[in-house]
Design a protein around this motif. Structure first.
Motif, PDB file in Angstrom:
ATOM      1  N   ASP A   1       0.841  -1.205   0.000  1.00  0.00           N
ATOM      2  CA  ASP A   1       0.000   0.000   0.000  1.00  0.00           C
ATOM      3  C   ASP A   1       0.879   1.259   0.000  1.00  0.00           C
ATOM      4  O   ASP A   1       1.922   1.301   0.620  1.00  0.00           O
ATOM      5  N   THR A   5      -1.142   8.839   4.971  1.00  0.00           N
ATOM      6  CA  THR A   5      -1.909   8.893   6.206  1.00  0.00           C
ATOM      7  C   THR A   5      -2.685  10.200   6.255  1.00  0.00           C
ATOM      8  O   THR A   5      -2.259  11.210   5.675  1.00  0.00           O
ATOM      9  N   ARG A   9      -8.577  11.110  11.908  1.00  0.00           N
ATOM     10  CA  ARG A   9      -9.449  10.195  11.171  1.00  0.00           C
ATOM     11  C   ARG A   9     -10.922  10.526  11.400  1.00  0.00           C
ATOM     12  O   ARG A   9     -11.757  10.271  10.537  1.00  0.00           O
ATOM     13  N   PHE A  90     -11.109  12.668   1.567  1.00  0.00           N
ATOM     14  CA  PHE A  90     -10.036  11.770   1.153  1.00  0.00           C
ATOM     15  C   PHE A  90      -8.907  12.561   0.520  1.00  0.00           C
ATOM     16  O   PHE A  90      -9.137  13.468  -0.282  1.00  0.00           O
ATOM     17  N   GLY A 105      -5.818   7.901   0.514  1.00  0.00           N
ATOM     18  CA  GLY A 105      -5.656   7.696   1.945  1.00  0.00           C
ATOM     19  C   GLY A 105      -6.897   7.070   2.537  1.00  0.00           C
ATOM     20  O   GLY A 105      -7.884   6.821   1.841  1.00  0.00           O
ATOM     21  N   PRO A 106      -6.896   6.835   3.868  1.00  0.00           N
ATOM     22  CA  PRO A 106      -8.001   6.135   4.516  1.00  0.00           C
ATOM     23  C   PRO A 106      -9.221   7.005   4.782  1.00  0.00           C
ATOM     24  O   PRO A 106     -10.278   6.489   5.127  1.00  0.00           O
TER      25      PRO A 106
ATOM     26  N   GLN B  37     -14.221   0.602  -3.791  1.00  0.00           N
ATOM     27  CA  GLN B  37     -14.119   1.111  -2.434  1.00  0.00           C
ATOM     28  C   GLN B  37     -14.816   0.170  -1.473  1.00  0.00           C
ATOM     29  O   GLN B  37     -15.997  -0.165  -1.642  1.00  0.00           O
ATOM     30  N   GLU B  41     -12.917   2.638   3.878  1.00  0.00           N
ATOM     31  CA  GLU B  41     -11.587   2.770   3.275  1.00  0.00           C
ATOM     32  C   GLU B  41     -11.640   3.698   2.069  1.00  0.00           C
ATOM     33  O   GLU B  41     -12.708   4.046   1.571  1.00  0.00           O
ATOM     34  N   GLY B  42     -10.450   4.078   1.588  1.00  0.00           N
ATOM     35  CA  GLY B  42     -10.380   4.871   0.380  1.00  0.00           C
ATOM     36  C   GLY B  42     -10.501   3.999  -0.855  1.00  0.00           C
ATOM     37  O   GLY B  42     -10.298   2.788  -0.796  1.00  0.00           O
TER      38      GLY B  42
END
Lengths: 113, 111
Positions: A1, A5, A9, A90, A105-106, B37, B41-42
């Protein structure tokens, strides 16, 4: 990955307060992007950067500003948050002219009360 | 902004079935992309298409760049439970700097 970051969050804030979201990459990629994701709208580009101190507006830039003082960091600021900015944000990065190969990113879930 | 119409909005299929989804635009794009997706998550890039008429495969996934450059298609063969998620198309403008995303197709695979 890819090393991307996002922080924080999750965040809950009140209308009118300033908010800054951070995206940090360890890939040394040139391009960085901020999107918001809302039901029924998919992902919409807010701002992007094509190098240090080089940024441009995306489709939904009103109410947002960005800064990129280092290759690895891309900051998104809401100067005075509004409830319409409640969303999932994002960050994405890409390497070169083959900008199709974007890595995300997450995400940061922001709630503005 | 650019409008990308993605269909269907959702699909419920039996494991083992094939899946087709598409994305259309009123504008021409130089690149078409397909992402998946998972919840929380992205998006993750599945396939990138750079040339009109191009047909590209990635395992059980096949995508095509329409010859008009205004559409793209994604097919998934022999679906499995881990295919569950939301699939997004995206188009890239001729400047290569801006991406426009479709609204997504939610896929549910019933074992």
């Amino acid at each position: 990955d890819a090393g991307i970051t996002q922080s924080p969050r999750h965040k809950v804030t009140e209308t009118g307060t300033p908010v800054t979201l951070r995206c940090h990459q360890t890939e040394n990629h040139r391009y960085m992007y901020w999107y918001r994701q809302d039901p029924g709208h998919g992902l919409r580009l807010i701002h992007y950067s094509y190098g240090v101190k080089d940024t441009d507006k995306g489709e939904v830039s009103d109410g947002y500003s960005v800064s990129r003082s280092k290759t690895e960091d891309f900051l998104l600021t809401l100067e005075s948050a509004t409830s319409s900015q409640t969303s999932v944000y994002f960050c994405a990065i890409s390497e070169s002219v083959r900008v199709g190969e974007q890595f995300f990113g997450p995400g940061t879930r922001l709630t503005v009360l | 902004g650019q409008q990308l119409n993605q269909s269907p909005q959702s699909m419920f299929i039996q494991e083992g079935e094939d899946v087709s989804m598409n994305c259309t635009s009123s504008s021409i794009f130089n690149t078409w992309l397909w992402y998946k997706q998972d919840p929380g998550e992205g998006p993750v890039l599945l396939i990138a298409l750079y040339k009109a008429g191009e047909l590209t495969s990635n395992g059980r996934l096949t995508a095509q760049f329409g010859i008009t450059r205004k559409d793209s298609f994604l097919n998934i063969s022999a679906s499995i439970p881990s295919d569950v998620g939301i699939y997004f198309c995206a188009g890239v403008t001729n400047t290569g700097n801006q991406f426009y995303f479709g609204t997504g197709t939610s896929l549910t695979v019933i074992p």
